[in-house]
Design a protein around this motif. Structure first.
Motif, short mmCIF file in Angstrom:
data_model
loop_
_atom_site.label_atom_id
_atom_site.label_comp_id
_atom_site.label_asym_id
_atom_site.label_seq_id
_atom_site.Cartn_x
_atom_site.Cartn_y
_atom_site.Cartn_z
N ASP A 80 3.30 2.48 -1.97
CA ASP A 80 4.04 3.07 -3.07
C ASP A 80 3.41 2.74 -4.43
O ASP A 80 3.53 3.50 -5.38
CB ASP A 80 5.50 2.61 -3.05
CG ASP A 80 6.21 3.13 -1.79
OD1 ASP A 80 6.00 4.29 -1.44
OD2 ASP A 80 6.96 2.35 -1.17
N SER A 81 2.76 1.60 -4.51
CA SER A 81 2.07 1.26 -5.75
C SER A 81 0.78 2.07 -5.89
O SER A 81 0.43 2.50 -6.99
CB SER A 81 1.75 -0.24 -5.80
OG SER A 81 2.93 -0.95 -6.09
N LEU A 82 0.09 2.28 -4.76
CA LEU A 82 -1.12 3.12 -4.81
C LEU A 82 -0.76 4.51 -5.34
O LEU A 82 -1.46 5.07 -6.18
CB LEU A 82 -1.74 3.22 -3.41
CG LEU A 82 -2.96 4.13 -3.28
CD1 LEU A 82 -4.12 3.63 -4.12
CD2 LEU A 82 -3.40 4.26 -1.83
N ILE A 83 0.37 5.03 -4.86
CA ILE A 83 0.84 6.34 -5.35
C ILE A 83 1.10 6.24 -6.86
O ILE A 83 0.78 7.15 -7.62
CB ILE A 83 2.11 6.77 -4.57
CG1 ILE A 83 1.73 7.03 -3.11
CG2 ILE A 83 2.75 7.99 -5.21
CD1 ILE A 83 2.92 7.25 -2.18
N GLU A 118 -3.13 -3.80 -7.62
CA GLU A 118 -2.21 -4.94 -7.56
C GLU A 118 -2.59 -5.90 -6.44
O GLU A 118 -2.23 -5.70 -5.28
CB GLU A 118 -0.77 -4.42 -7.35
CG GLU A 118 -0.25 -3.62 -8.53
CD GLU A 118 1.19 -3.14 -8.33
OE1 GLU A 118 1.78 -3.41 -7.26
OE2 GLU A 118 1.72 -2.49 -9.26
N CYS A 119 -3.34 -6.93 -6.78
CA CYS A 119 -3.74 -7.94 -5.80
C CYS A 119 -4.02 -9.24 -6.54
O CYS A 119 -4.84 -9.27 -7.46
CB CYS A 119 -4.98 -7.49 -5.04
SG CYS A 119 -5.44 -8.65 -3.74
N MET A 133 12.55 -7.26 -6.20
CA MET A 133 11.64 -8.26 -6.77
C MET A 133 10.25 -7.62 -6.85
O MET A 133 9.58 -7.44 -5.84
CB MET A 133 11.61 -9.52 -5.91
CG MET A 133 10.67 -10.59 -6.47
SD MET A 133 10.94 -12.22 -5.75
CE MET A 133 10.47 -11.92 -4.05
N ALA A 134 9.87 -7.28 -8.08
CA ALA A 134 8.57 -6.64 -8.27
C ALA A 134 7.48 -7.69 -8.32
O ALA A 134 7.69 -8.81 -8.81
CB ALA A 134 8.58 -5.84 -9.57
N THR A 135 6.30 -7.33 -7.81
CA THR A 135 5.18 -8.25 -7.86
C THR A 135 3.89 -7.46 -7.85
O THR A 135 3.90 -6.27 -7.54
CB THR A 135 5.27 -9.26 -6.69
OG1 THR A 135 4.26 -10.23 -6.85
CG2 THR A 135 5.11 -8.57 -5.34
N ILE A 136 2.79 -8.10 -8.22
CA ILE A 136 1.53 -7.36 -8.29
C ILE A 136 0.48 -8.03 -7.40
O ILE A 136 -0.62 -8.31 -7.81
CB ILE A 136 1.01 -7.24 -9.74
CG1 ILE A 136 1.07 -8.58 -10.46
CG2 ILE A 136 1.81 -6.20 -10.50
CD1 ILE A 136 0.41 -8.56 -11.84
#
Lengths: 241, 509
Positions: free
Chosen positions: B247-250, B308-309, B468-471
């Motif tokens: 979903d983040s890649l999108i 995000e890594c 809880m958002a994170t990267i």
């Protein structure tokens, strides 16, 4: 006895200076191949100087970690600094003005130094986690410092020694001429403890004193994107290909 | 395996009592001969491991100032003793940072210092026996190299540096960890940690284009190997198919689309992660990073953006300029770095974090959001350890904390912070970082998540937090696994660009 102590002091001083310089040279000569400051970190050299100053003068990181260790540790170190400066009066003649000015503070600093040391030792003995990580040498180094502080305070507040003679001894020592020391057990104990401290300094955990200045997590500038950082041995990997 | 259960929440801020031996054991699966040899390590424990290990230790002391200083400087003050999430969760005293360092420091003292040679007992020095070696293997694979202890150490002693050195020594004698070494093999052989071959990757990306088209009616592209694109996106391979990573890649793709940025992925560098750091091996670290250089030169891109890594961003931000020349400020005679740096557009930071990219465009007014689309979420932000303590974003120290939060506030209405002392530079590791994200270490992973779960539980109770958002790809994978064990829904964790993706307005809507 006086001559023996004088000789021991020469040897101890030699070991201390040479040992410490050699250690510092090793630290300085060892490359830091990667940028590893613990961030957020300063992005400029002056920022790093400020960070290091806060670390060395106020023990900033320790303050974040634990107030017991911080308060006792800071009290001990700050007091010891004053006490050491106060002792310059034995090595200067005439005594420098500022050394004379700090004499009264240095005297009480001896007491707070002892208090700080006892606080640290109490923590080492009482707190399970710290007791677990303590080695015999951790206790002995504290004991040695407590011995130095206590014997010094004894001569100041309980059984005075002949400080004029002590000064004569060290003035002579600096000019390589043996002068008599007062035959005073507490004094001898005090001086021999200092000799021991000087000897173990460059081969023990007391190396934290020079070490902190060379700690890459604290002394590196946070600018890896702006400046290419390459150590000599890492650069060799590039020229090979 | 026995069923894994979560440890009980503590009454904060109580410091746990010691349970010696709680995490004793054989450690994670040892790498097989095939795995080790594929990346140039001895296949199995060599016969003269003792002498080889001490020799390697000596070499590392000469190559790394960090290790050299950190072996000497510790005074056993105890400042770090209650700071490690693995200690808090497991109560094993050998998981206290100082005790973990001492596993190696005791050997250092025995072989490299005079007092340790003369009076080993007095200074806590030990011979490197097989028991000690096994203890290294077990406990240095219970450290996620998160650097939380280094924040509190008065000398900045970084246990991550010690753990990396220990793992490097272990690898050099054929006693490496299966999970990390296998992944490093895959990244060399196939191009990414998950072993996703080029054609499969292309299929996945095409599928994503269709999904996004179905959902939004807009042709958002997921280009790969496009020569002459402006931006090369380097992202963790989990982003290509794992939930919630995808979903983040999108989200990134939508940001590129909305800002009219030409971008591409690369099949030879379809991985941001660099497990070379985890095992402390400079050659592997470098070799893995060189893939990015190769891709950038081949595709002729002007900017390199990282997805995000967490540890990947540390490697990219802090190490890439050193390792592969992605950065600025190379000397004029430095042909290796100049070759790449001349190609890059230095109006932008190289490399750029995707959050920096998105935030820049938000500030310039190039992106529009319907924040109410995130109203179902009450959001908190988990700072990932490597981003928080090993990197930066933006121009100011601490930008790595502010920029992701700024993005969240720009795309959503409900944001709350977790308890002070568990975020920003003092953030707790998810429990799965540093090469521990493997099922054979699930027990320590669950225990290590305890402090984060406590803080999350608190904001869930007090503010109804449900996201809880994170990267960080590892954080996302770890939490997806351990959240249910602590009684949360696994979907509580997600990416910052997942929230961006939810709220971004594409086209003329």
């Amino acid at each position: 006895m006086s001559a023996l102590i004088a000789i021991l002091f020469y040897l101890a001083t030699l070991l201390f200076v040479v040992g410490l310089l050699q250690r510092i040279r090793t630290y300085a000569a060892t490359p830091a191949p990667l940028k590893i400051p613990t961030t957020p970190a300063p992005t400029t050299t002056s920022g790093v100087v400020l960070r290091m100053t806060r670390e060395v003068v106020f023990f900033e990181s320790l303050f974040k970690a634990n107030l017991w260790i911080w308060s006792m540790g800071w009290l001990f170190h700050a007091s010891m600094a004053l006490v050491v400066l106060r002792h310059l009066r034995y090595f200067t003649d005439p005594v420098w003005g500022w050394v004379a000015a700090i004499q009264p503070f240095g005297m009480y600093a001896g007491l707070t130094m002892l208090a700080g040391l006892c606080g640290l030792w109490a923590r080492r003995l009482i707190v399970e986690r710290i007791r677990y990580i303590s080695t015999p040498s951790d206790h002995l180094i504290l004991l040695l410092l407590i011995g130095i502080a206590a014997s010094g305070l004894t001569m100041k507040f309980v059984a005075h020694t002949d400080v004029i003679a002590v000064k004569n001894f060290f003035q002579g020592w600096m000019a390589f001429s043996f002068q008599p020391l007062p035959s005073d057990t507490v004094l001898v104990l005090h001086l021999l403890s200092v000799v021991a401290l000087l000897v173990i300094f460059p081969i023990s955990k007391l190396l934290h004193a020079p070490g902190v200045f060379f700690s890459p997590t604290r002394n590196q500038t946070d600018n890896p994107r702006e400046q290419r950082h390459l150590s000599a041995w890492a650069a060799k990997l590039e020229s090979e290909k | 395996m026995a069923e894994i259960t979560a440890p009980a929440y503590r009454v904060i801020p109580i410091i746990p009592a010691l349970k010696p031996g709680a995490m004793e054991g054989k450690g994670p699966f040892v790498a097989s001969e095939k795995i080790n040899e594929a990346i140039g390590f001895p296949g199995q424990l060599v016969e003269d491991w003792h002498d080889k290990a001490i020799a390697r230790f000596g070499e590392l002391l000469q190559k790394y100032r960090s290790l050299r200083v950190y072996m000497d400087a510790c005074v056993h003050c105890g400042a770090c003793t209650d700071k490690c999430h693995y200690f808090i969760g497991s109560q094993d005293p050998k998981n206290m940072p100082v005790a973990r360092q001492d596993l190696m420091r005791s050997v250092y003292r025995r072989y490299f210092t005079l007092p340790g040679k003369l009076f080993p007992k007095l200074v806590g020095a030990r011979d490197l026996t097989r028991e000690v070696l096994d203890e290294w293997y077990n406990y240095y694979n219970q450290c996620s190299e998160c650097r939380r202890c280094s924040v509190f150490c008065p000398y900045g002693i970084d246990t991550a540096e010690v753990t990396m050195a220990a793992r490097e020594i272990l690898d050099s004698i054929g006693y490496g960890q299966k999970y990390s070494n296998e992944i490093i093999g895959k990244v060399h052989k196939i191009g990414n940690n998950l072993g996703l071959p080029g054609p499969a990757l292309e299929d996945t990306l095409e599928g994503l284009e269709e999904d996004v088209k179905d959902a939004t009616g807009i042709d958002v592209k997921f280009p790969i190997d496009v020569k002459g694109a402006e931006v090369l996106l380097i992202t963790p391979s989990a982003d290509f198919f794992a939930e919630p990573h995808i979903d983040s890649l999108i989200g990134y793709a939508k940001v590129f689309h909305a800002t009219g940025t030409s971008w591409t992925l690369s099949s030879i560098a379809s991985e941001a992660g660099n497990f070379g750091m985890f095992i402390g091996n400079y050659e592997q670290l470098r070799k893995i990073a060189l893939r990015i250089r190769e891709a950038a030169l081949e595709l002729g891109v002007k900017r390199i953006v990282v997805g995000e890594c967490g540890h990947a961003w540390r490697v990219a931000y802090s190490f890439w300029n050193t390792l592969n020349g992605v950065g600025d400020g190379a000397g004029e005679v430095d042909k290796f770095a100049q070759m790449l740096q001349k190609q890059l557009d230095h109006r932008y930071k190289q490399p750029t974090h995707i959050c920096e990219f998105t935030w820049d465009h938000i500030q310039q007014g190039n992106l529009r959001f319907n924040k109410s689309l995130n109203d179902k979420h009450v959001i908190t932000f988990h700072d990932s350890c490597n981003v928080a303590r090993g990197s930066r974003m933006g121009d100011l120290p601490g930008g790595q904390f502010e920029i992701p939060r700024n993005i969240i506030r720009s795309v959503a209405n409900n944001f709350v912070e977790m308890r002070e002392g568990t975020t920003h530079e003092q953030t707790f590791c998810c429990g799965g970082g540093g090469g521990l994200l493997t099922d054979d270490l699930i027990d320590i992973r669950v225990k290590g998540a305890l402090p984060r779960m406590e803080a999350l539980h608190q904001v869930q109770q007090e503010h109804g937090v449900n996201f809880m958002a994170t990267i960080c790809a590892i954080c996302k994978a770890q939490f997806t696994k351990v959240l249910p064990i602590y009684g949360f829904d696994r979907k509580v964790v997600g990416g910052v660009h997942q929230l961006v993706s939810n709220a971004i307005i594409l086209g003329d809507q």
